[in-house]
Design a protein around this motif. Structure first.
Motif, short mmCIF file in Angstrom:
data_model
loop_
_atom_site.label_atom_id
_atom_site.label_comp_id
_atom_site.label_asym_id
_atom_site.label_seq_id
_atom_site.Cartn_x
_atom_site.Cartn_y
_atom_site.Cartn_z
N ASP A 3 0.86 -1.18 0.00
CA ASP A 3 0.00 0.00 0.00
C ASP A 3 0.90 1.23 0.00
O ASP A 3 1.31 1.72 1.05
N GLY A 9 0.24 4.26 -0.72
CA GLY A 9 -0.40 5.41 -0.09
C GLY A 9 -0.19 5.42 1.41
O GLY A 9 0.07 6.48 2.01
N TYR A 18 1.77 8.08 3.76
CA TYR A 18 1.13 8.62 4.96
C TYR A 18 2.10 8.52 6.16
O TYR A 18 2.26 9.48 6.92
N TYR A 34 -5.35 6.09 8.78
CA TYR A 34 -5.14 6.30 7.34
C TYR A 34 -6.37 5.92 6.53
O TYR A 34 -6.82 6.70 5.68
N ASP A 82 -8.91 8.63 4.48
CA ASP A 82 -8.69 8.60 3.03
C ASP A 82 -10.04 8.54 2.32
O ASP A 82 -10.73 7.54 2.38
N LYS A 84 -7.45 4.50 -4.49
CA LYS A 84 -6.22 4.30 -3.72
C LYS A 84 -5.22 3.51 -4.55
O LYS A 84 -5.59 2.67 -5.33
N GLN A 85 -3.96 3.80 -4.33
CA GLN A 85 -2.90 3.09 -5.03
C GLN A 85 -2.47 1.88 -4.21
O GLN A 85 -1.39 1.84 -3.65
#
Length: 147
Positions: A45, A47, A51, A134, A138, A143-144
């Motif tokens: 993840d 993202g 974060y 997170y 979000d 999301k990536q």
């Protein structure tokens, strides 16, 4: 000394050889699993890692923070749901905590469990709290995340 006609023939032969080598490499690549390097089921993840890099160091209470924040993946077992991936592999990205470079290096220089005991924190619980924050904050639809 080679003649012009021989150089043309050699150039064509070299071109054919390059094409055959390219086809052979592509055939080998087609047989591999998608994504190149095998991840052995590791959940990624990017993202969440980004974060974590924006969060303060979890070991700031020890003092001596220095350097950028690194996502520090947990590498020890502590219960049936908390599995070490073993084989010198990283754990899932959701099992990472923000540590400055100094404390991240310190964590790797000693027994990881001892490092977190010194902080009086459970590494898995802290990582779960970060991941929950997170995911709750979000709101982006794309999301990536990589499975």
């Amino acid at each position: 000394m080679t003649t012009a006609q021989e150089r043309v023939i050699l150039a064509k032969a070299a071109l054919i050889k390059r094409q055959q080598n390219r086809e052979r490499r592509q055939a080998i690549k087609a047989q591999r699993k998608p994504g190149g390097k095998a991840d052995r089921g590791r959940e990624r993840d990017n993202g969440f890692l980004a974060y974590l890099r924006r969060q303060p160091c979890e070991a700031a209470a020890l003092g001596g923070c220095g350097g950028p924040i690194d996502p520090a993946h947990i590498r020890y077992n502590d219960g049936p749901e908390r599995l070490n991936p073993g084989g010198a592999r990283k754990n899932h990205d959701r099992h990472a905590n923000p540590l400055c470079r100094t404390h991240h290096d310190e964590q790797h220089s000693m027994a990881e469990r001892y490092f977190w005991d010194r902080l009086g924190k459970d590494a898995y619980d802290t990582a779960a709290a970060h991941y929950a924050t997170y995911t709750a904050n979000d709101s982006t639809p794309n999301k990536q995340r990589e499975a």
